[in-house]
Design a protein around this motif. Sequence first.
Motif, short mmCIF file in Angstrom:
data_model
loop_
_atom_site.label_atom_id
_atom_site.label_comp_id
_atom_site.label_asym_id
_atom_site.label_seq_id
_atom_site.Cartn_x
_atom_site.Cartn_y
_atom_site.Cartn_z
N PRO A 118 -3.18 -5.42 -7.07
CA PRO A 118 -4.58 -5.18 -6.72
C PRO A 118 -5.50 -6.26 -7.29
CG PRO A 118 -3.89 -3.67 -8.44
CD PRO A 118 -2.67 -4.42 -8.03
N ASN A 119 -6.74 -6.27 -6.86
CA ASN A 119 -7.72 -7.21 -7.42
C ASN A 119 -7.80 -7.05 -8.93
OD1 ASN A 119 -8.49 -8.30 -4.97
ND2 ASN A 119 -10.00 -6.69 -4.60
N VAL A 148 9.37 -9.88 -4.75
CA VAL A 148 8.01 -9.52 -5.10
C VAL A 148 7.88 -9.42 -6.61
CG1 VAL A 148 6.25 -7.72 -4.95
CG2 VAL A 148 7.65 -8.25 -2.94
N LEU A 149 6.86 -10.07 -7.12
CA LEU A 149 6.49 -9.83 -8.52
C LEU A 149 5.23 -8.98 -8.49
CD1 LEU A 149 7.73 -12.96 -8.44
CD2 LEU A 149 7.22 -12.79 -10.86
N PHE A 150 5.34 -7.74 -8.93
CA PHE A 150 4.20 -6.84 -8.83
C PHE A 150 3.44 -6.82 -10.15
CE2 PHE A 150 1.98 -2.78 -9.06
CZ PHE A 150 1.24 -2.86 -7.89
N LEU A 151 2.17 -7.18 -10.06
CA LEU A 151 1.31 -7.25 -11.25
C LEU A 151 0.33 -6.08 -11.26
CD1 LEU A 151 2.37 -10.01 -12.06
CD2 LEU A 151 0.03 -10.85 -12.10
N HIS A 152 0.13 -5.52 -12.44
CA HIS A 152 -0.86 -4.45 -12.57
C HIS A 152 -1.52 -4.59 -13.93
CE1 HIS A 152 -2.62 -0.60 -11.49
NE2 HIS A 152 -2.44 -0.22 -12.74
N ARG A 153 -2.82 -4.80 -13.92
CA ARG A 153 -3.60 -4.93 -15.16
C ARG A 153 -2.97 -5.91 -16.15
NH1 ARG A 153 -4.52 1.42 -15.55
NH2 ARG A 153 -6.10 1.61 -13.93
N ARG A 177 10.34 0.25 -7.97
CA ARG A 177 10.90 0.82 -9.19
C ARG A 177 9.84 1.45 -10.09
NH1 ARG A 177 14.37 -4.59 -10.03
NH2 ARG A 177 15.97 -4.17 -8.47
N THR A 178 8.58 1.05 -9.91
CA THR A 178 7.56 1.57 -10.83
C THR A 178 6.53 2.40 -10.08
OG1 THR A 178 6.30 -0.45 -10.55
CG2 THR A 178 7.74 -0.35 -12.46
N ALA A 179 5.93 3.31 -10.81
CA ALA A 179 4.92 4.20 -10.24
C ALA A 179 3.72 3.39 -9.76
CB ALA A 179 4.48 5.22 -11.28
N GLU A 180 3.35 2.34 -10.54
CA GLU A 180 2.19 1.52 -10.17
C GLU A 180 2.38 0.92 -8.78
OE1 GLU A 180 3.75 1.44 -13.00
OE2 GLU A 180 2.41 1.16 -14.72
N ALA A 181 3.57 0.37 -8.55
CA ALA A 181 3.86 -0.24 -7.25
C ALA A 181 3.86 0.81 -6.16
CB ALA A 181 5.20 -0.98 -7.30
N GLY A 182 4.38 1.98 -6.48
CA GLY A 182 4.39 3.06 -5.51
C GLY A 182 2.99 3.43 -5.05
N TYR A 183 2.10 3.57 -6.01
CA TYR A 183 0.71 3.88 -5.67
C TYR A 183 0.11 2.78 -4.81
CZ TYR A 183 0.18 7.98 -8.62
OH TYR A 183 0.28 9.23 -9.13
N PHE A 184 0.39 1.53 -5.20
CA PHE A 184 -0.18 0.40 -4.47
C PHE A 184 0.32 0.40 -3.01
CE2 PHE A 184 -0.22 -4.07 -3.08
CZ PHE A 184 -1.54 -4.38 -3.32
N LEU A 185 1.61 0.66 -2.83
CA LEU A 185 2.19 0.65 -1.48
C LEU A 185 1.60 1.77 -0.64
CD1 LEU A 185 5.92 -0.15 -2.28
CD2 LEU A 185 4.29 -1.61 -1.09
N GLU A 186 1.27 2.87 -1.28
CA GLU A 186 0.69 3.99 -0.52
C GLU A 186 -0.82 3.82 -0.34
OE1 GLU A 186 1.78 7.69 -2.32
OE2 GLU A 186 3.87 7.03 -2.51
N GLY A 187 -1.35 2.76 -0.90
CA GLY A 187 -2.78 2.50 -0.75
C GLY A 187 -3.64 3.41 -1.59
#
Lengths: 254, 235
Positions: A49-50, A211-216, A233-243
């Motif tokens: 995310p931004n 994919v390298l998924f970055l969060h905060r 694999r991570t909850a953060e990515a899951g949320y991001f994919l579901e928008g």
Amino acid sequence: MTALTDPAAAPAILPLGLEGLVFAAGGKTLIKGITATLSAGSRSIVLGPNGAGKTLLLRLCHGLILPTGGRIVWKGAAGADPALRQAMVFQRPVMLRRSVAANVDYALRLRDLARADRQQRIEDVLTATGLRRFATQPARLLSVGEQQKLALARAWALRPDVLFLDEPTASLDPAATRAVEEIILRIDAGGTKIIMSTHDLAQARRLANEVLFLHRGRLCEQTPAPVFFTAPRTAEAGYFLEGKLFPQLRRINP
Amino acid sequence: MSDLADAFAAAAMLIWSLDQDLVGIVLLSLRVTLTAMAIAAVIGLPLGGALAVFRFPGRSAILITINALMGLPPVVVGLIVYLMLSRAGPLGALGLLFTPAAMILAQAVLITPIIAALSCQTISGLWEEYREQLQSFAARRGDALATLLWEGRIALLTALLAGFGRASAEVGAVMIVGGNIDHVTRVMTTTIALETSKGNLSLALGLGIILISLAMGVAGGTYALKLAAERQRSA
């Protein structure tokens, strides 16, 4: 077009190792200890995310800013100057106040290439990006989409081992976005490692091998693309994919 | 009232007939000021650019000094250059006092800070815009500086014009180091001062008209360059 692919020069400075990379500014830690290895032969998409730190990570990797902790190691550099083997395309193209061809030539002259070689490369990349008819026009008169193509051509002409792209289509319309993506795929086919940031999921699906998924400021996961988009694999990515927004209460770092 | 009208008529006649004295004075003025501007450009442009691009200890002190020197009173510059060039001064042996060369030197000293400060401003703005791209190209700082001086060429020309305007209008410095010697070091501004006090208003007015036209030309040129620079930036 064969001149654009450089099979003899295998991605020499790769792999790129990030070892506990930290970047802090103004009392805030923006990149929080990222460790990863990026290898040749795949397109790595930095997704998130931004404000996740994607742009910052790319700028750190490219050496535009220095990390406040950890290291960046070009494991294959072996004495060569890694700065001369990489290139970057920015979100907003930076055009010099000169012609389209002269913009490419400028980057090549900084590498001390002979005139004939430079001419050949300019011809090749302008043809490949469809900008040849604009060669003598002032670069700043091009549309933003064409300027971004020129930024890609300019980077491509350097025949880098690694090309960093920071949300290169963020300010482009769909047609220009598609054109830019096609050029990226051709640069990739020429043997240049692609490391690109985006917050656009559809674009990530089109371009990513991994994919390298970055969060905060944290690297949540580095996952092959097919796995990431079906079973992150991570909850953060899951949320991001579901928008969805990541729930504030379950914040990991206080 | 008729004195003034007569003076204007005589001044117009002098200009119209290309009076030899008047033309000589104008040409000397232009020679002195243009040469001073060239010298100030050679020093001021790279200096201003370097202050924008390089970070080094003492940079702030230099910037503050240059900005302070922008408002340097011409008579003080004249006095300092006079002391340097007078027989007892460090450059006395050159024998430059009361020659056009001394006037060029004084005007160059006067406007170098102006050109340096204005070009520092211009190059700082460009550096902001280009910095990461040039870094990405692995451009050395020296290459970057040369590039930015070229990229900012139009805006930098306005800095040169500002210097030219200031030098062509000043009277104190050239009066002191030039001595206002007829046919040798007499320029437009010093002639106006002298001829007015002598009551020879027509020559003074004629030169005044030319000076004002020159200032208008500089202002017009600056305006045109600004437009051109904006067009280039937005394009």
